[in-house]
Design a protein around this motif. Structure first.
Motif, short mmCIF file in Angstrom:
data_model
loop_
_atom_site.label_atom_id
_atom_site.label_comp_id
_atom_site.label_asym_id
_atom_site.label_seq_id
_atom_site.Cartn_x
_atom_site.Cartn_y
_atom_site.Cartn_z
N THR A 67 -6.92 6.57 5.62
CA THR A 67 -5.92 6.78 6.66
C THR A 67 -4.79 7.63 6.10
O THR A 67 -4.24 7.32 5.04
CB THR A 67 -5.36 5.43 7.16
OG1 THR A 67 -6.43 4.66 7.71
CG2 THR A 67 -4.29 5.65 8.23
N LEU A 68 -4.44 8.70 6.80
CA LEU A 68 -3.35 9.56 6.36
C LEU A 68 -2.03 8.81 6.47
O LEU A 68 -1.86 7.94 7.34
CB LEU A 68 -3.29 10.84 7.20
CG LEU A 68 -4.28 11.96 6.85
CD1 LEU A 68 -5.70 11.60 7.26
CD2 LEU A 68 -3.86 13.26 7.52
N PHE A 69 -1.07 9.15 5.63
CA PHE A 69 0.25 8.53 5.75
C PHE A 69 1.15 9.32 6.68
O PHE A 69 2.25 8.88 6.99
CB PHE A 69 0.92 8.31 4.39
CG PHE A 69 0.96 9.53 3.49
CD1 PHE A 69 1.67 10.65 3.84
CD2 PHE A 69 0.30 9.52 2.27
CE1 PHE A 69 1.74 11.76 3.02
CE2 PHE A 69 0.36 10.63 1.44
CZ PHE A 69 1.08 11.75 1.81
N SER A 70 0.71 10.49 7.14
CA SER A 70 1.49 11.28 8.08
C SER A 70 0.87 11.16 9.47
O SER A 70 -0.35 11.25 9.62
CB SER A 70 1.55 12.75 7.65
OG SER A 70 0.24 13.26 7.47
N GLY A 218 -1.42 8.23 -11.13
CA GLY A 218 -0.20 7.61 -10.63
C GLY A 218 0.26 8.10 -9.27
O GLY A 218 1.39 7.84 -8.88
N GLY A 219 -0.61 8.76 -8.50
CA GLY A 219 -0.21 9.29 -7.21
C GLY A 219 -0.82 8.53 -6.04
O GLY A 219 -1.37 7.43 -6.20
N HIS A 220 -0.76 9.15 -4.85
CA HIS A 220 -1.25 8.48 -3.64
C HIS A 220 -2.74 8.21 -3.68
O HIS A 220 -3.20 7.18 -3.18
CB HIS A 220 -0.93 9.35 -2.42
CG HIS A 220 0.53 9.55 -2.19
ND1 HIS A 220 1.12 10.78 -2.24
CD2 HIS A 220 1.50 8.66 -1.92
CE1 HIS A 220 2.41 10.65 -2.01
NE2 HIS A 220 2.67 9.38 -1.81
N SER A 221 -3.52 9.11 -4.27
CA SER A 221 -4.96 8.90 -4.32
C SER A 221 -5.29 7.67 -5.14
O SER A 221 -6.12 6.84 -4.76
CB SER A 221 -5.66 10.13 -4.91
OG SER A 221 -5.51 11.25 -4.08
N PHE A 254 5.66 3.57 -7.60
CA PHE A 254 5.72 2.89 -6.31
C PHE A 254 6.33 3.76 -5.20
O PHE A 254 6.10 3.51 -4.03
CB PHE A 254 6.49 1.57 -6.42
CG PHE A 254 5.81 0.55 -7.29
CD1 PHE A 254 4.44 0.60 -7.51
CD2 PHE A 254 6.55 -0.47 -7.88
CE1 PHE A 254 3.81 -0.34 -8.31
CE2 PHE A 254 5.92 -1.42 -8.68
CZ PHE A 254 4.55 -1.35 -8.89
N GLY A 255 7.14 4.74 -5.58
CA GLY A 255 7.63 5.70 -4.60
C GLY A 255 8.86 5.28 -3.85
O GLY A 255 9.65 4.45 -4.30
N GLY A 256 8.99 5.86 -2.64
CA GLY A 256 10.23 5.74 -1.88
C GLY A 256 10.41 4.45 -1.13
O GLY A 256 11.52 4.13 -0.69
N GLY A 257 9.33 3.69 -0.90
CA GLY A 257 9.45 2.43 -0.20
C GLY A 257 10.10 2.58 1.16
O GLY A 257 9.75 3.44 1.96
N GLN A 258 11.10 1.75 1.44
CA GLN A 258 11.77 1.78 2.74
C GLN A 258 12.56 3.05 2.97
O GLN A 258 12.92 3.36 4.11
CB GLN A 258 12.68 0.56 2.87
CG GLN A 258 11.92 -0.77 2.89
CD GLN A 258 12.84 -1.97 3.02
OE1 GLN A 258 14.05 -1.86 2.80
NE2 GLN A 258 12.27 -3.11 3.37
N ARG A 265 3.57 6.01 4.21
CA ARG A 265 3.58 6.44 2.81
C ARG A 265 4.42 5.47 1.97
O ARG A 265 4.03 5.09 0.86
CB ARG A 265 4.12 7.87 2.69
CG ARG A 265 4.04 8.45 1.30
CD ARG A 265 4.33 9.94 1.29
NE ARG A 265 5.62 10.28 1.87
CZ ARG A 265 6.02 11.52 2.16
NH1 ARG A 265 5.22 12.53 1.91
NH2 ARG A 265 7.19 11.75 2.68
N GLY A 266 5.55 5.05 2.49
CA GLY A 266 6.36 4.08 1.78
C GLY A 266 5.65 2.74 1.65
O GLY A 266 5.76 2.06 0.63
N GLU A 267 4.89 2.37 2.69
CA GLU A 267 4.19 1.10 2.67
C GLU A 267 3.10 1.06 1.60
O GLU A 267 2.81 -0.01 1.05
CB GLU A 267 3.58 0.83 4.05
CG GLU A 267 2.84 -0.49 4.18
CD GLU A 267 3.71 -1.71 3.88
OE1 GLU A 267 3.14 -2.75 3.54
OE2 GLU A 267 4.95 -1.60 3.98
N LEU A 268 2.49 2.23 1.30
CA LEU A 268 1.49 2.27 0.23
C LEU A 268 2.09 1.73 -1.07
O LEU A 268 1.48 0.91 -1.77
CB LEU A 268 1.01 3.70 0.00
CG LEU A 268 0.02 4.31 1.00
CD1 LEU A 268 -0.30 5.74 0.59
CD2 LEU A 268 -1.24 3.49 1.11
N GLY A 269 3.28 2.21 -1.41
CA GLY A 269 3.93 1.76 -2.63
C GLY A 269 4.30 0.30 -2.59
O GLY A 269 4.15 -0.43 -3.58
#
Length: 430
Positions: A67-70, A218-221, A254-258, A265-269
């Motif tokens: 599922t794309l995050f965009s 360490g990325g989205h993949s 973990f990225g940007g989160g909220q 995309r934030g939820e992935l982290g």
């Protein structure tokens, strides 16, 4: 399908590489960005053809379960949408998150069907040059058409074009597991036990269930791969999932989160952080892989430290551009990122996230070879900050330039969702 070879005409504007309307633009790659480039050229009545080494959206098909995050509003090119709406196509719900399969079925496949007369699948481009001259010759170079060599099921074909848009991407050319970035014989020999990209764990459950799995990156993949494996672990608790990173702290991944403007995309982290905390995913970091070998499974070494054998590896260390078929063209790639040189300072992942990349277009994408453009994720080289909507704006600007509309080509606009997550590495002449 046979290609119509259109005979060359003299360039009318060597400063842009723009040629007479009866000389087509060759688009290499029939993914989202290549098809968008075709849509913009079609709107402007600029002749073109698309060469695709496999089938349309071949790279997307390898992650169609993801599922794309965009949401859809970022994934449909504007020119493509306008052309499709003329056929009665219904635009998907703007805020819905599509899977790769939905991206193909609801958008790319209908678009490709509309463009079908000009798409040539199973045409793998192996070389591009100028007609009758090689890379070394300068005199009259801009007036020579491009000559494309493609391998097809019927043998090698030669085609001529007035301009080239390389939209082949990088997804099919992954980086190796070694932190040095070098492919070694040992890793190649273990290829049957290594997956690159985001494997469909549910479809291939027997490959992973109850086994010792290491995910590298360490990325989205990598995060997508880990989330899929964590779900499998709930069904098969004996499955071992280890996350191997080079970062000093796992929190950096973990990225940007909220704070991420793309909620998914934030939820992935957020989700992977939870799985790390509850122990479903074991983390080893920092760990720089210096050796890979077989010994009752795959052993990974970092200096004098070994990690216990794994049954399979999932390597999500990013991708790199393939420039092999460019060798007879005058092109440049920035020394560090391998990006188009003018883009390199704009997309340095140490300074920019996905949402902070400045708008850019044809002017920044120009190559020393007039009329040759590298667009899409390949224009970013190894930088991980590319978003599909960025490529759509790139090809809009390039198409405008090739049509002789300098004002539209220079007027680049790009509004991207901001986040810190991309620091993690996870679109008639004359």
């Amino acid at each position: 399908m046979e290609l119509k070879i259109i005979q060359p005409a003299a360039c009318c504007d060597p400063s842009t590489g723009c040629c007479e309307p009866d000389l087509p633009v060759a688009i290499i790659g029939a993914g989202p960005i290549g098809l968008a480039a075709a849509a913009h050229l079609k709107e402007r009545s600029v002749p073109f053809f698309i060469l695709e080494k496999g089938s349309i959206a071949a790279n997307v098909r390898t992650w169609e379960h993801v599922t794309l995050f965009s949401p859809w509003r970022y994934n449909v090119d504007k020119a493509a949408g306008r052309l499709l709406e003329k056929t009665g196509w219904q635009k998907p719900e703007p805020e819905k998150l599509p899977t790769g399969a939905e991206l193909i079925g609801e958008y790319l496949a209908p678009l490709a069907e509309m463009l079908a007369p000009d798409i040539h699948e199973h045409h793998e481009v192996v070389a591009i040059t100028r007609d009758s001259i090689d890379r070394m010759k300068s005199a009259g170079r801009a007036s020579k058409p491009f000559l494309i060599y493609a391998e097809t099921p019927d043998g090698t074909k030669e085609m001529k074009a007035g301009a080239i848009i390389d939209a082949t991407g990088t997804w099919g050319n992954p980086n190796p597991a070694l932190s040095s970035g070098v492919w070694i014989k040992a890793e190649k020999e273990l290829a049957d036990l290594i997956d690159y990209g985001i494997p469909d764990v549910r479809v291939n459950e027997e490959r992973y269930a109850g086994r010792r799995i290491a995910v590298i990156g360490g990325g989205h993949s990598a995060i997508n791969s880990l989330l899929n494996l964590a779900g499998l672990k709930e069904k098969h608790p004996e499955t071992s999932v280890t996350w191997i990173l080079r970062k000093s702290s796992v929190e950096d991944a973990f990225g940007g989160g909220q704070d991420d403007e793309l909620e998914a995309r934030g939820e992935l982290g957020n989700r992977i952080a939870g799985y790390v905390r509850d122990g479903r995913v074991e983390v080893v970091t920092p760990f720089r892989i210096t050796e890979i070998r077989e010994a009752d499974g795959i052993v990974l070494s970092s200096g004098d430290k070994d990690l216990a054998p794994f049954d399979r590896l999932i390597v999500n260390t990013g991708s790199r551009p393939e420039f092999g078929f460019h060798r007879e063209l005058r092109f440049e790639a920035e020394a560090i990122t391998e990006a188009v040189p003018a883009l390199a300072p704009l997309i340095d992942p140490n300074l920019h996230s996905c949402g902070s990349v400045p708008a850019h277009g044809e002017k920044e994408l120009r190559q020393p070879e007039e009329g040759f453009y590298i667009v899409g994720s390949k224009s970013y080289g190894r930088a991980p900050t590319f978003l599909m909507v960025t490529g759509y704006e790139q090809v809009r600007s390039v198409a405008a330039a090739l049509a002789g509309d300098r004002e539209a080509a220079d007027h680049v606009q790009l509004v991207l969702p901001e986040t810190g997550v991309c620091h993690s590495g996870a679109g008639g002449c004359c």
